[in-house]
Design an enzyme around this catalytic site. Structure first.
Site, PDB file in Angstrom:
ATOM      1  N   LYS A  66     -74.409  91.804  54.707  1.00 45.03           N
ATOM      2  CA  LYS A  66     -74.153  91.048  55.924  1.00 45.03           C
ATOM      3  C   LYS A  66     -75.393  91.180  56.788  1.00 45.03           C
ATOM      4  O   LYS A  66     -75.733  92.278  57.249  1.00 45.03           O
ATOM      5  CB  LYS A  66     -72.935  91.640  56.648  1.00 45.03           C
ATOM      6  CG  LYS A  66     -72.691  91.082  58.046  1.00 45.03           C
ATOM      7  CD  LYS A  66     -72.123  89.698  58.008  1.00 45.03           C
ATOM      8  CE  LYS A  66     -71.897  89.140  59.412  1.00 45.03           C
ATOM      9  NZ  LYS A  66     -71.703  87.679  59.411  1.00 45.03           N
ATOM     10  N   GLY A 106     -53.003  77.591  71.625  1.00 45.74           N
ATOM     11  CA  GLY A 106     -53.234  78.447  70.450  1.00 45.74           C
ATOM     12  C   GLY A 106     -53.202  79.921  70.804  1.00 45.74           C
ATOM     13  O   GLY A 106     -53.856  80.745  70.159  1.00 45.74           O
ATOM     14  N   ASP A 159     -54.893  83.439  65.560  1.00 48.36           N
ATOM     15  CA  ASP A 159     -55.800  84.493  65.115  1.00 48.36           C
ATOM     16  C   ASP A 159     -57.037  84.652  66.016  1.00 48.36           C
ATOM     17  O   ASP A 159     -57.429  85.764  66.365  1.00 48.36           O
ATOM     18  CB  ASP A 159     -56.238  84.123  63.676  1.00 48.36           C
ATOM     19  CG  ASP A 159     -57.210  85.108  63.102  1.00 48.36           C
ATOM     20  OD1 ASP A 159     -56.776  86.224  62.796  1.00 48.36           O
ATOM     21  OD2 ASP A 159     -58.411  84.769  62.985  1.00 48.36           O
ATOM     22  N   GLU A 193     -73.617  86.670  54.174  1.00 48.10           N
ATOM     23  CA  GLU A 193     -72.330  87.343  54.372  1.00 48.10           C
ATOM     24  C   GLU A 193     -71.878  87.954  53.058  1.00 48.10           C
ATOM     25  O   GLU A 193     -72.167  87.410  51.987  1.00 48.10           O
ATOM     26  CB  GLU A 193     -71.265  86.336  54.804  1.00 48.10           C
ATOM     27  CG  GLU A 193     -71.561  85.655  56.114  1.00 48.10           C
ATOM     28  CD  GLU A 193     -70.352  84.863  56.580  1.00 48.10           C
ATOM     29  OE1 GLU A 193     -69.447  85.474  57.173  1.00 48.10           O
ATOM     30  OE2 GLU A 193     -70.298  83.657  56.339  1.00 48.10           O
ATOM     31  N   ASP A 253     -69.808  74.527  57.606  1.00 51.61           N
ATOM     32  CA  ASP A 253     -69.257  75.735  58.234  1.00 51.61           C
ATOM     33  C   ASP A 253     -70.335  76.512  59.007  1.00 51.61           C
ATOM     34  O   ASP A 253     -70.054  77.071  60.061  1.00 51.61           O
ATOM     35  CB  ASP A 253     -68.649  76.629  57.137  1.00 51.61           C
ATOM     36  CG  ASP A 253     -67.910  77.828  57.696  1.00 51.61           C
ATOM     37  OD1 ASP A 253     -67.120  77.631  58.647  1.00 51.61           O
ATOM     38  OD2 ASP A 253     -68.123  78.956  57.201  1.00 51.61           O
ATOM     39  N   THR A 269     -50.984  82.063  70.336  1.00 53.00           N
ATOM     40  CA  THR A 269     -50.345  82.940  69.350  1.00 53.00           C
ATOM     41  C   THR A 269     -51.214  83.097  68.095  1.00 53.00           C
ATOM     42  O   THR A 269     -50.810  83.752  67.134  1.00 53.00           O
ATOM     43  CB  THR A 269     -48.983  82.340  68.917  1.00 53.00           C
ATOM     44  OG1 THR A 269     -49.234  81.000  68.445  1.00 53.00           O
ATOM     45  CG2 THR A 269     -47.993  82.268  70.061  1.00 53.00           C
ATOM     46  N   HIS A 292     -74.380  76.772  63.428  1.00 51.05           N
ATOM     47  CA  HIS A 292     -75.029  78.045  63.760  1.00 51.05           C
ATOM     48  C   HIS A 292     -76.507  78.088  63.348  1.00 51.05           C
ATOM     49  O   HIS A 292     -77.363  78.555  64.098  1.00 51.05           O
ATOM     50  CB  HIS A 292     -74.319  79.212  63.077  1.00 51.05           C
ATOM     51  CG  HIS A 292     -72.844  79.272  63.349  1.00 51.05           C
ATOM     52  ND1 HIS A 292     -72.298  78.971  64.569  1.00 51.05           N
ATOM     53  CD2 HIS A 292     -71.805  79.617  62.555  1.00 51.05           C
ATOM     54  CE1 HIS A 292     -70.982  79.124  64.516  1.00 51.05           C
ATOM     55  NE2 HIS A 292     -70.657  79.515  63.294  1.00 51.05           N
ATOM     56  N   ASP A 302     -70.345  77.522  70.233  1.00 49.12           N
ATOM     57  CA  ASP A 302     -70.948  77.878  68.954  1.00 49.12           C
ATOM     58  C   ASP A 302     -71.215  79.366  69.131  1.00 49.12           C
ATOM     59  O   ASP A 302     -72.112  79.757  69.888  1.00 49.12           O
ATOM     60  CB  ASP A 302     -72.258  77.110  68.730  1.00 49.12           C
ATOM     61  CG  ASP A 302     -72.889  77.475  67.401  1.00 49.12           C
ATOM     62  OD1 ASP A 302     -73.053  78.680  67.146  1.00 49.12           O
ATOM     63  OD2 ASP A 302     -73.217  76.572  66.617  1.00 49.12           O
ATOM     64  N   HIS A 303     -70.394  80.210  68.486  1.00 48.72           N
ATOM     65  CA  HIS A 303     -70.423  81.625  68.897  1.00 48.72           C
ATOM     66  C   HIS A 303     -71.776  82.293  68.618  1.00 48.72           C
ATOM     67  O   HIS A 303     -72.089  83.327  69.212  1.00 48.72           O
ATOM     68  CB  HIS A 303     -69.240  82.410  68.320  1.00 48.72           C
ATOM     69  CG  HIS A 303     -69.386  82.820  66.892  1.00 48.72           C
ATOM     70  ND1 HIS A 303     -69.066  81.996  65.852  1.00 48.72           N
ATOM     71  CD2 HIS A 303     -69.807  83.982  66.321  1.00 48.72           C
ATOM     72  CE1 HIS A 303     -69.290  82.630  64.710  1.00 48.72           C
ATOM     73  NE2 HIS A 303     -69.739  83.842  64.970  1.00 48.72           N
ATOM     74  N   ALA A 317     -57.412  83.850  69.145  1.00 46.23           N
ATOM     75  CA  ALA A 317     -57.024  84.406  70.445  1.00 46.23           C
ATOM     76  C   ALA A 317     -56.874  85.921  70.334  1.00 46.23           C
ATOM     77  O   ALA A 317     -57.416  86.687  71.149  1.00 46.23           O
ATOM     78  CB  ALA A 317     -55.722  83.769  70.904  1.00 46.23           C
TER      79      ALA A 317
END
Ligand SMILES: NC(=O)C1=CN([C@@H]2O[C@H](COP(=O)(O)OP(=O)(O)OC[C@H]3O[C@@H](n4cnc5c(N)ncnc54)[C@H](OP(=O)(O)O)[C@@H]3O)[C@@H](O)[C@H]2O)C=CC1
Ligand SMILES: O=C1O[C@H](COP(=O)(O)O)[C@@H](O)[C@H](O)[C@H]1O
Length: 503
Positions: A347, A10, A14, A218, A237, A12, A242, A179-180, A16
């Site tokens: 946010k 992946g 988004d 958000e 999501d 190429t 999260h 899990d960012h 990345a």
């Protein structure tokens, strides 16, 4: 740090471009990449090494938190990157990839340590993992690791199936599930906040804490992700991953000098102590919402059902709030309120710990004070604030003391996580046990939503969410703290009125 070949599926895409290349660059500038490092980017697009490298340069200029000042330094970073075409389903392409990796390993005298990063849709995870195993890419004399992005499954059964498949090619300790939120510095700080501060440690239990509130609001809507989002909703999501990770990080009690194994064990214990909801209990404890049209930052925005790609009758949740109970020695009786949604007033990701009234009297508010609060701001601002009461002109007055404000130059979540994966530190990755327990806890909610057992509350875009989510706390005598100003003031007036009139 050990030399490594970073194999990026992946390359190429988004993620990345926006996250992975800037994170790697910042690690490189900070001296946190191995001296001997090679990256092989993969995708179907017919790119040359030069074109790939120029794309990376563009991504750094656009998304890196650091300005590119030293051109030579940037060039020496980019020279580590190569690109080759690979179609995920074509086994021959993996053979070709093996040849390319081995050639680079020989040229750079790298041991065969290989990190496979899957920045592709989850539908490809199992095919890639088994092709890695079958092609011999993962059987060299060095170590191998697999980094995957959420979502880890769509429900409990699909998550189990996915895990079983991955387990045929990679051992659990070789799988790093990103899990960012676990990479955000303030989330990483949570366990230290309690374990390294005797003052907080002494108060960190049901004896002193009235409730805990975890918010991730958000302002963005569904954006260009209708195809994905309309099938997952806020519950899959954000909530299953999260939000529950933040709950675990807040609720764990860790032994001094804890190891990554301790963190996993104690997070698992928190999840095991979560009182399950049956399908019939969901509607009393969970609010599902969907935004209608409204305005954000003075600009009119569409309602969810009018967004491109969303059907006029969509029942998808763009908001979820829930009351959870951790039934262990420390937290028994303390409600955890969690909420997350899109198209809200601001946010903000934050945790508020509300302490009980002194002497358990409802008098503090009546005398002009307010409950003691600990506010942990996670994103976009980072900070820790304590609200205490003092006396001024004979009246109680809440004062807010800023205990910690982060510097501007803080690492991005992806920098922390990629670094940890490179050194093999699993502390801030989602372990399968937690993921499975989180899906198991959420499954009755998915079923209840699917069967429409929970009403779909609407909320205006730009608001603080549906009124039903306020009622969820009001039933227990609480309200959400630090909602956007207008609402907080209204609530405060309501509270004063209620106290004065007894209603
Ligand atoms: N973007 C984000 O902010 C976030 C993304 N994620 C997750 O990260 C993953 C990647 O997302 P994102 O980058 O946004 O997705 P994109 O659609 O932007 O990129 C998908 C990538 O997959 C490659 N790809 C697709 N099919 C094939 C195939 N058959 N063979 C080889 N390569 C293929 C594409 O390459 P090519 O077109 O060249 O074939 C492209 O590089 C997803 O799992 C997503 O859920 C998670 C959190 C945030
Ligand atoms: O994983 C996701 O997270 C983002 C929110 O991340 P944050 O770091 O900006 O708080 C969310 O917008 C997205 O829908 C979800 O997939």
């Amino acid at each position: 740090m050990e030399p490594v070949t970073f194999v990026l599926f992946g390359a190429t895409g988004d993620l990345a471009k926006r996250k992975i290349y800037p994170a790697l660059y910042n690690l490189f500038v900070d001296g946190k990449l191995p001296e001997a490092f090679s990256l092989i980017g993969l995708g179907r697009r017919d790119w040359t090494d030069e074109f790939f490298q120029s794309n990376i340069e563009q991504s750094l200029r656009q998304f890196s938190r650091r300005e590119i000042q030293d051109q030579a330094l940037m060039q020496s970073f980019i020279r580590k990157f190569r690109y080759t075409v690979l179609d995920i389903g074509r086994t021959d392409d993996y053979k070709k990839l093996l040849g390319i990796i081995e050639e680079r390993e020989r040229a750079l005298q790298l041991p065969p340590n290989r990190m496979f990063y899957l920045s592709v849709g989850p539908e490809y995870f199992t095919t890639i993992a088994s092709n890695i195993a079958e092609s011999g890419l993962g059987s060299a004399a060095g170590w191998k690791r697999l980094v995957i992005e959420k979502p880890f499954g769509h429900d409990l059964q699909s998550a189990r199936d996915l895990n079983e498949h991955l387990g045929k090619s990679f051992a659990e300790e070789e799988i790093f599930r990103i899990d960012h939120y676990l990479g955000k510095p303030m989330v990483q700080n949570l366990e230290v906040l309690e374990s390294a501060n005797p003052i907080i440690q002494a108060l960190w239990s049901n004896r002193y804490i009235a409730n805990v509130q975890i918010t991730a609001s958000e302002t963005v809507g569904v954006e260009e992700r209708a195809g994905y989002y309309d099938h997952v909703g806020a519950v899959r999501d954000m909530f299953q991953n999260h939000m529950l990770q933040m709950l675990m990080m807040l609720a764990i009690h860790l032994p001094h000098n804890s190891s990554p194994g301790d963190v996993r064990k104690h997070k698992k214990q928190v999840m095991e102590a979560l009182i399950p909801l049956s399908k019939s209990e969901v509607s009393a404890n969970v609010i599902r919402g969907q935004y209608t049209s409204g305005s954000i930052g003075g600009n009119p925005v569409k309602g969810y059902r009018s967004e491109p790609g969303i059907g006029a009758g969509s029942m998808n949740d763009t908001y979820i709030a829930a009351k959870l109970q951790v039934d262990d020695y420390f937290w028994r009786g303390v409600p955890f309120y969690i909420r997350t949604g899109k198209r809200l007033s601001e946010k903000s990701t934050r945790i508020v710990v509300e302490f009980k009234e002194a002497l358990h009297q409802a008098s503090t508010v009546a005398l002009g004070g307010a409950p003691n609060l600990l506010l942990i701001e996670i994103n976009p601002n980072e900070g820790i604030m304590l609200q205490l009461n003092t006396k001024e002109n004979g009246e109680l007055k809440p004062v807010q003391i800023q205990l910690h404000e982060s510097s501007k130059d803080i690492p991005e979540a992806y920098e922390n996580l990629i670094f940890d994966a490179l050194v093999g530190n699993p502390t801030f990755f989602a372990h399968w046990d937690e993921v499975e327990l989180a899906w198991a806890w959420v499954q009755p909610i998915l079923d209840a939503f699917q069967e429409n057992l929970v009403p779909l509350a609407s909320y205006e875009a730009g608001s603080n969410g549906p009124a039903e989510a306020d009622a969820l706390l009001a039933e227990d005598g609480f309200h959400w703290w630090f909602d956007s100003k207008e609402n907080t003031e209204t609530k405060r007036k309501d509270e004063e009125y209620a106290y004065q009139t007894g209603h």
